[in-house]
Design a protein around this motif. Structure first.
Motif, mmCIF file in Angstrom:
data_model
loop_
_atom_site.group_PDB
_atom_site.id
_atom_site.type_symbol
_atom_site.label_atom_id
_atom_site.label_comp_id
_atom_site.label_asym_id
_atom_site.label_seq_id
_atom_site.Cartn_x
_atom_site.Cartn_y
_atom_site.Cartn_z
ATOM 1 N N THR A 64 0.828 -1.208 0.000
ATOM 2 C CA THR A 64 0.000 0.000 0.000
ATOM 3 C C THR A 64 0.861 1.256 0.000
ATOM 4 O O THR A 64 0.533 2.234 -0.669
ATOM 5 C CB THR A 64 -0.935 0.013 1.219
ATOM 6 O OG1 THR A 64 -1.776 -1.146 1.169
ATOM 7 C CG2 THR A 64 -1.809 1.257 1.232
ATOM 8 N N PRO B 10 1.033 6.453 0.221
ATOM 9 C CA PRO B 10 0.226 5.440 -0.471
ATOM 10 C C PRO B 10 0.493 5.432 -1.972
ATOM 11 O O PRO B 10 0.747 6.479 -2.579
ATOM 12 C CB PRO B 10 -1.218 5.871 -0.176
ATOM 13 C CG PRO B 10 -1.124 6.781 1.009
ATOM 14 C CD PRO B 10 0.205 7.455 0.901
ATOM 15 N N VAL C 138 -4.917 5.680 2.835
ATOM 16 C CA VAL C 138 -4.567 5.224 4.179
ATOM 17 C C VAL C 138 -5.158 6.215 5.170
ATOM 18 O O VAL C 138 -4.945 7.421 5.052
ATOM 19 C CB VAL C 138 -3.041 5.133 4.360
ATOM 20 C CG1 VAL C 138 -2.700 4.780 5.806
ATOM 21 C CG2 VAL C 138 -2.444 4.103 3.411
ATOM 22 N N VAL D 52 -4.257 1.919 11.713
ATOM 23 C CA VAL D 52 -4.149 2.123 10.269
ATOM 24 C C VAL D 52 -5.273 1.366 9.561
ATOM 25 O O VAL D 52 -5.445 0.157 9.746
ATOM 26 C CB VAL D 52 -2.784 1.655 9.753
ATOM 27 C CG1 VAL D 52 -2.707 1.812 8.240
ATOM 28 C CG2 VAL D 52 -1.655 2.432 10.431
ATOM 29 N N ILE E 59 -6.907 0.865 5.546
ATOM 30 C CA ILE E 59 -6.512 1.011 4.146
ATOM 31 C C ILE E 59 -7.738 0.852 3.254
ATOM 32 O O ILE E 59 -8.559 -0.052 3.447
ATOM 33 C CB ILE E 59 -5.450 -0.033 3.764
ATOM 34 C CG1 ILE E 59 -4.168 0.207 4.563
ATOM 35 C CG2 ILE E 59 -5.156 0.005 2.262
ATOM 36 C CD1 ILE E 59 -3.126 -0.878 4.373
#
Length: 499
Positions: free
Chosen positions: A301, A320, A326, A344, A346
């Motif tokens: 990512t 990213p 993110v 975190v 995503i």
């Protein structure tokens, strides 16, 4: 959609004599690889491979493995690659979890695997098939399943992650662009089949017209042989190295300039910080990239190019990649200020469909994105991070999962295997870090084990677990410590059990 496999076929039509692969069996041109892929595509279609058909691929890495995966993509189906060196019972669990309906393998492996699936033997002539498909292959559905990759789960059973064609295709194309791969690139395959990083190793270079070097696995595990391989083949790119291996390579006093000639090293799988803190950056003369991202988000990512004089106080994983987002959120899913630690999440192009056959876990981990367009989702990573001037900094984990030599490990999987031993009454596995910054596992066990040696416990585990799940130490206890609520007190084992 136009797939990576379509582009490989088109490249082969333009440059049929260029070398695509260097393998233990010899060099393979793009033309030969394309012909092999086309033949396997016809065989797969004759066996009914189409969208949502999962095809297990169980061969040593080489031309047939590459052609098999490309052929599955051409059919719009999905592949599950298997590391044939792992225990049969584990491979069988992967096949069941993925819902595989076809097995592509060789006559040597077929009797050992015997997974109850229709088998296509890659080293045997095909049955009589039409020279060309009766109808052209239909366009690949971007939302159809592309591959299945397993991760450890909180239940102790490997969880199949379902990644769709649009996510795989976008990731491979972006990787080739981001790393500047091209016809002059020579990439070394380092990740074994069965791990999603092997897809990056295989297809990103080929998509760019680069040359892919595949050697026996044993040559990649011994530093001297690894360096010899890099020099003999004039390797310029390593796309899937772990910090643990880089540290091991850097610690060999007899190997001067082990990565001479390598212009790109991309590291992933665990924290790069211990390697950098030990002065490892000078071992990499070319570009060093720190990659971050879970299997559930199509491998990578974020990326961060490590400067020649890196900051060794933080594990910066960067910005990213295109098409991904993110978010660092608090417990209420509210964004935290820059510099503040949060969890975190995503979103975007790489987010997987979910976990096969596990709707509850999928619902818990794949959430609607409250800040994205309608229908968008976020994957809850369980990682802690914070935003800073250089992008995202990885801080740690919120749960028990750890990284061992680049592999994500849930101790529950090992505990379950230990408890299957007839003389083990209780089992808890904890993670520790040694004085070289390497993570390892300790198994804490109870039961009538006076006559049971560590070697017997290792042999028991080896029947169902791969090497990276093997504890380094076994500690015997009369009873495992518990909290006031009656749960195992893992904190006391961690603080009291570190060797």
């Amino acid at each position: 959609m136009r797939t990576v496999a379509d582009d490989l076929a088109a490249y082969a039509a333009r440059h049929p004599r260029r070398i695509a692969l260097e393998t233990p069996a010899g060099r393979v041109t793009h033309g030969r690889l394309a012909a092999r892929t086309e033949g396997l595509t016809r065989r797969l279609r004759a066996h009914g491979a189409r969208a949502e058909t999962v095809c297990a691929v169980a061969v040593e890495h080489g031309a047939d493995a590459v052609a098999a995966m490309a052929a599955v993509i051409r059919c719009g189906a999905a592949f599950l690659t298997l590391d044939v060196t792992q225990p049969r019972d584990r491979l069988a669990a992967f096949v069941r979890g993925a819902g595989a309906r076809l097995l592509l393998t060789t006559s040597a492996h077929a009797p050992v695997l015997d997974l109850g699936l229709p088998v296509i033997l890659l080293d045997r002539p095909a049955d009589v098939l039409p020279e060309r498909p009766v109808t052209p292959p239909p366009p690949v559905d971007p939302r159809a399943l592309a591959y299945v990759s397993h991760t450890s789960g909180s239940t102790g059973e490997p969880s199949p992650v379902l990644v769709e064609h649009h996510a795989l295709d976008a990731y491979l194309r972006d990787t080739a662009r981001a790393f500047g791969l091209g016809p002059d690139t020579v990439a070394l395959q380092t990740a074994p089949l069965g791990y999603d990083a092997s897809l990056r190793d295989t297809f990103a270079p080929l998509l760019a017209g680069a040359r892919l070097v595949i050697v026996e696995r044993s040559r990649l595990l011994r530093p001297a042989d690894f360096v010899r391989t890099v020099r003999e083949h004039r390797v310029t790119a390593l796309l899937s190295t772990t910090p643990s291996f880089l540290a091991h390579l850097a610690g060999q006093p007899d190997l001067a300039d082990p990565l001479a000639g390598v212009t790109l090293v991309a590291s992933s799988g665990e924290s790069l910080r211990p390697f950098l803190a030990a002065g490892g950056r000078r071992t990499v003369p070319g570009t060093l990239v720190n990659q971050y991202g879970p299997t559930e988000c199509t491998m990578t990512t974020t990326r961060h190019v490590i400067p020649a004089e890196p900051d060794t106080t933080a594990d910066v994983v960067g910005a990213p990649r295109p098409g991904t987002v993110v978010r660092v959120l608090d417990a209420g899913l509210e964004p935290v200020p820059d510099g503040t630690v949060g969890e975190v999440y995503i979103g975007g192009a790489g987010v997987a469909r979910g976990y096969g056959g596990q709707p509850a876990r999928t619902a818990a981990c794949f959430l609607p994105d409250p800040y994205g367009p309608p229908g968008s989702r976020l994957y809850r990573t369980g990682d802690l991070g914070r935003w800073g001037p250089q992008g995202l900094t990885y801080v740690g984990r919120t749960d028990r999962q750890v990284k061992i030599r680049g592999h994500r490990v849930d101790p529950a999987e090992i505990e379950g295997a230990l408890l299957a031993h007839p003389r083990v009454g209780g089992a808890v596995v904890t993670a520790h870090t040694d004085d070289r910054g390497r993570t390892y596992l300790t198994a804490h066990v109870t039961g009538d084990l006076t006559a049971t040696a560590d070697a017997e416990l290792r042999a028991h585990l080896a029947r169902s677990l791969p090497p990276h799940l093997m504890p380094r130490l076994f500690r015997r206890h009369d009873a495992l410590p518990t909290t006031r609520g009656g749960k195992t007190d893992r904190r006391r084992l961690v603080t009291g059990g570190t060797p």
